[in-house]
Design a protein around this motif. Structure first.
Motif, PDB file in Angstrom:
ATOM      1  N   TYR A 211     -65.436 -15.200  44.355  1.00  0.00           N
ATOM      2  CA  TYR A 211     -65.934 -14.147  45.062  1.00  0.00           C
ATOM      3  C   TYR A 211     -66.193 -13.717  43.688  1.00  0.00           C
ATOM      4  O   TYR A 211     -66.101 -11.697  43.799  1.00  0.00           O
ATOM      5  CB  TYR A 211     -65.997 -13.118  45.898  1.00  0.00           C
ATOM      6  CG  TYR A 211     -66.067 -13.751  47.351  1.00  0.00           C
ATOM      7  CD1 TYR A 211     -67.130 -13.973  48.166  1.00  0.00           C
ATOM      8  CD2 TYR A 211     -64.946 -13.493  47.995  1.00  0.00           C
ATOM      9  CE1 TYR A 211     -66.928 -14.799  49.617  1.00  0.00           C
ATOM     10  CE2 TYR A 211     -65.122 -14.028  49.459  1.00  0.00           C
ATOM     11  CZ  TYR A 211     -65.554 -14.764  50.585  1.00  0.00           C
ATOM     12  OH  TYR A 211     -65.830 -15.275  51.484  1.00  0.00           O
ATOM     13  N   LEU A 214     -68.042 -10.060  42.895  1.00  0.00           N
ATOM     14  CA  LEU A 214     -67.681  -8.709  42.856  1.00  0.00           C
ATOM     15  C   LEU A 214     -66.837  -7.783  42.694  1.00  0.00           C
ATOM     16  O   LEU A 214     -67.563  -6.194  42.867  1.00  0.00           O
ATOM     17  CB  LEU A 214     -66.789  -8.991  44.488  1.00  0.00           C
ATOM     18  CG  LEU A 214     -67.324  -9.858  45.759  1.00  0.00           C
ATOM     19  CD1 LEU A 214     -66.033 -10.014  46.519  1.00  0.00           C
ATOM     20  CD2 LEU A 214     -68.622  -8.592  46.375  1.00  0.00           C
ATOM     21  N   ARG A 247     -70.594  -6.550  54.842  1.00  0.00           N
ATOM     22  CA  ARG A 247     -70.019  -7.871  54.433  1.00  0.00           C
ATOM     23  C   ARG A 247     -68.640  -8.223  53.457  1.00  0.00           C
ATOM     24  O   ARG A 247     -68.087  -9.342  54.023  1.00  0.00           O
ATOM     25  CB  ARG A 247     -70.769  -7.970  53.074  1.00  0.00           C
ATOM     26  CG  ARG A 247     -72.408  -8.859  54.337  1.00  0.00           C
ATOM     27  CD  ARG A 247     -72.475 -10.457  53.886  1.00  0.00           C
ATOM     28  NE  ARG A 247     -72.840 -10.773  52.428  1.00  0.00           N
ATOM     29  CZ  ARG A 247     -73.111 -10.655  51.891  1.00  0.00           C
ATOM     30  NH1 ARG A 247     -74.845 -10.469  51.685  1.00  0.00           N
ATOM     31  NH2 ARG A 247     -73.057 -11.740  50.407  1.00  0.00           N
ATOM     32  N   TYR A 248     -67.854  -7.576  52.809  1.00  0.00           N
ATOM     33  CA  TYR A 248     -66.744  -7.932  52.257  1.00  0.00           C
ATOM     34  C   TYR A 248     -65.192  -7.519  52.818  1.00  0.00           C
ATOM     35  O   TYR A 248     -64.735  -6.687  52.377  1.00  0.00           O
ATOM     36  CB  TYR A 248     -66.752  -8.162  50.710  1.00  0.00           C
ATOM     37  CG  TYR A 248     -67.864  -9.123  50.460  1.00  0.00           C
ATOM     38  CD1 TYR A 248     -67.318  -9.758  50.204  1.00  0.00           C
ATOM     39  CD2 TYR A 248     -69.127  -8.857  49.911  1.00  0.00           C
ATOM     40  CE1 TYR A 248     -68.075 -11.710  50.116  1.00  0.00           C
ATOM     41  CE2 TYR A 248     -69.644  -9.342  49.727  1.00  0.00           C
ATOM     42  CZ  TYR A 248     -69.827 -10.681  50.027  1.00  0.00           C
ATOM     43  OH  TYR A 248     -70.234 -12.079  49.899  1.00  0.00           O
ATOM     44  N   GLN A 250     -63.283  -7.716  55.754  1.00  0.00           N
ATOM     45  CA  GLN A 250     -63.110  -8.683  56.403  1.00  0.00           C
ATOM     46  C   GLN A 250     -61.428  -8.804  56.607  1.00  0.00           C
ATOM     47  O   GLN A 250     -60.132  -8.966  55.784  1.00  0.00           O
ATOM     48  CB  GLN A 250     -63.447  -9.743  55.248  1.00  0.00           C
ATOM     49  CG  GLN A 250     -64.633 -10.046  54.798  1.00  0.00           C
ATOM     50  CD  GLN A 250     -65.099 -11.724  53.797  1.00  0.00           C
ATOM     51  OE1 GLN A 250     -64.204 -12.472  54.553  1.00  0.00           O
ATOM     52  NE2 GLN A 250     -66.224 -11.835  54.179  1.00  0.00           N
ATOM     53  N   VAL A 282     -64.384  -3.319  49.194  1.00  0.00           N
ATOM     54  CA  VAL A 282     -64.357  -4.553  49.473  1.00  0.00           C
ATOM     55  C   VAL A 282     -62.791  -4.814  49.537  1.00  0.00           C
ATOM     56  O   VAL A 282     -62.178  -4.281  49.168  1.00  0.00           O
ATOM     57  CB  VAL A 282     -64.951  -5.338  48.298  1.00  0.00           C
ATOM     58  CG1 VAL A 282     -64.112  -6.897  47.829  1.00  0.00           C
ATOM     59  CG2 VAL A 282     -65.671  -5.215  47.477  1.00  0.00           C
TER      60      VAL A 282
END
Ligand code: ADP
Ligand code: MG
Length: 578
Positions: A211, A214, A247-248, A250, A282
């Motif tokens: 990624y 990011l 989204r990030y 996780q 993130v």
């Protein structure tokens, strides 16, 4: 209608749909199998979003002839044999359903060879025909090819989205595995084009490589910790950068990506003091937990997990992230913190145009007026040292800290070079934060010569009664006359503005009762801080720079970052310089 038992073929098709619902679920199951087979290199080839074909090649332990025949049968697994084994699962698979499900809804071919066998075998199967096995020369490991997915389930095939949407999901599936299994090499090819190639790497590096957009490398950090029966690793981006979506954030539990709200929420909570509301960090969170403390057997795709002690895990995630964020104070800040240089933050600001209204609020601070005209900082001078090159040096024990102030950009940013780093400081946010700290630390109160009368609603009056003491601590003194009539009799010592400005806080119009002090001081500090468009004298800029470099957490009182930072390397990377 009377009840009847479904024919086996129909039952298998229905059951298959639970595990395999989209091309990416095939990919997930096959990757799991290759990982369980201890492969250290896995290649994935897809065509037409996985609808035409999905092929996975691994270099794992392989299967012999007998296992090949068995592996596509329902409940055929080598991973558990007793119910009790469910409590000690270390593999990704355990239900023995994936291959049999895939075989029920596609044309499946598996070839495999164990290292100890001279040759391999290939198995061809589909729902209608008897499986067919023959010897085949092939490399050690297993290759599974799934063609024409859902060819016999037209309704399901219809639901598959566009090839590009499926490809995106497949890529995400692979990235989820790659994040967890960072020591495995992964390759992905999409319609004969190279998609991804990830070499074994440390986990943080793997995630950054997957990624890259990011955050720059300098903003990533990792932190670890443990609790009873579990360990946690967090790989995340400092709060200087955040996103509008989750989204990030996780979470991975025993290397499986899970969509578990509580885990996401722990990360959000840990960052909540550092980033503005409605934004998200993130953060990749990896939890390794003793298998008997979790249950994955509650979701067909194992996307959900039940913790026996969720609170504990949640709590530790918050602690680990928060302590990392606190200690993430840059070395530059640590080096600077111990110096007690006094700096005057109450400077009036020389503006190019008219003086903004805000300045009428701070007469009490305006004791210091520069007696020479403000030098002009035109943009074209910025990258040559303005006026004179100013290099500040601090020294204490072994530590040295020096920086070079390069000038003001767009009349809002201060540009600073220090060693291998380059800082872009938001002068307003920085000054605001420093003012805020001064205001908050000054406990005193000054009495108003003429008290200000105000009246409030009944509920607010109750609130004021309950909070009179708390307000006094903030330097705000109020007295009640009768029921809803009040008087403001004292304001914070450091508050130099018009006392009327405090009334909205007291009458409840601002609605920020619980965070009164934060809100009050943030607003006061904000109003008296230098504004965009104001030109600073170099010494004023230095006061802000030195002040903010001393902060443990460089945020403005509203949670925005005060500066952004680039390393020489970041800048080199941006222009493609080696
Ligand atoms: P599960 O993974 O739950 O055991 P699967 O249907 O996915 O069920 O696989 C059935 C069995 O086939 C596995 O238990 C394993 O023994 C074998 N197998 C599947 N894929 C591979 C592979 N890539 N390499 C070696 N063995 C495999
Ligand atoms: Mg499996």
């Amino acid at each position: 209608m009377s009840i009847r038992i479904l024919p086996d073929l129909v039952a298998r098709k229905i059951a298959a749909g639970e595990v395999i619902d989209r091309p990416f679920s095939v990919v997930r199951e096959l990757l799991d199998n290759s990982i369980d087979a201890q492969a250290d290199k896995i290649e994935l080839y897809i065509q037409d979003g996985g609808r035409a074909s999905i092929r996975i090649v691994d270099n794992g332990t392989g299967m012999d002839k007998d296992d090949l025949v068995l592996c596509t049968r329902s409940h055929a697994t080598s991973k558990i044999s007793h119910e009790d084994d469910l409590l000690h699962i270390h593999s990704l698979g355990f239900r023995g359903e994936a291959l049999s499900s895939i075989a029920a809804v596609s044309r499946l071919q598996i070839q495999s060879r164990r290292p100890e066998d001279p040759t391999g075998h290939v198995l061809q199967c589909s729902l209608q025909t008897e499986a067919e096995l023959r010897p085949k020369a092939c490399p050690v490991g297993t290759t599974v090819e799934v063609r024409d997915l859902f060819y016999n389930l037209p309704a399901r095939r219809h639901f598959i989205k566009s090839a590009s949407a499926e490809t995106r999901l497949i890529k995400q599936t692979l990235q989820d595995k790659a994040a967890a299994f960072n020591t495995i090499e992964f390759k992905m090819q999409i319609d004969q084009r190279r998609g991804l190639h990830l070499l074994p790497a440390a986990r943080e590096e793997r995630i950054r490589e997957m990624y890259p957009s990011l955050a720059p490398e300098s903003l990533w950090y990792s932190a670890r910790g443990s609790g009873e029966g579990f360990t946690i690793e967090v790989i995340a981006v400092k709060p200087d950068l955040y996103r509008k979506d989750k989204r990030y954030i996780q979470a991975f539990v025993n290397n499986r990506r899970v969509s578990e709200y509580a885990l996401q929420q722990a990360a959000e909570y840990a960052y909540s003091d550092y980033i503005p509301g409605g934004n998200y960090p993130v953060a990749f969170i990896f939890i390794e937990i003793e298998p008997h403390r979790v249950d994955f057997n509650i979701h067909p795709a194992k996307k959900e997990v039940r913790f026996h002690d969720r609170g504990d895990v949640h709590h530790r995630i918050v602690e680990i992230i928060q302590s990392a964020l606190r200690s993430n104070a840059l070395s530059i800040r640590r080096a600077a913190t111990s110096f007690q240089t006094s700096y005057n933050l109450d400077f009036p600001v020389q503006t190019a145009g008219s003086i903004p209204a805000a300045h009428t609020l701070q007469p009490a601070f305006n004791t210091h007026k520069p007696d020479r005209p403000a030098p002009r900082y035109d943009l074209e001078h910025i990258f040559t040292p303005p006026v004179q090159e100013t290099t500040m040096k601090y020294r204490e024990a072994e530590q040295k800290f020096s920086y070079k102030y390069l000038g003001q950009l767009f009349e809002v940013f201060l540009l600073v070079e220090s060693g291998e780093r380059f800082f872009i400081i938001d002068m307003h946010a920085g000054h605001e934060r420093l003012r805020y700290d001064v205001l908050r630390n000054a406990q005193g109160s000054q009495s108003l010569i003429v008290p200000l009368a105000f009246s409030v609603e009944e509920a607010q009056s109750r609130y004021l009664h309950e909070n009179t003491a708390a307000l006094k601590e903030l330097g705000i003194q109020i007295t009640c006359h009768n029921n809803q009539s009040w008087e403001l009799t004292g304001v914070p010592e450091t508050f130099g503005g018009d006392p009327h400005k405090l009334l909205p806080f007291l009458t409840g119009e601002t609605g920020h009762r619980n965070q009164l002090s934060v809100f009050l001081y943030a607003t006061l500090a904000c109003r008296s801080a230098v504004k965009e468009g104001e030109r600073l004298l170099p010494e004023q800029a230095h006061q802000i720079i030195q002040g903010v470099f001393r902060l443990e957490d460089a945020r403005c009182p509203h949670g925005r970052p005060i500066w952004i930072e680039y390393s020489r390397r970041d800048l080199y990377t941006m222009v493609g310089r080696e």
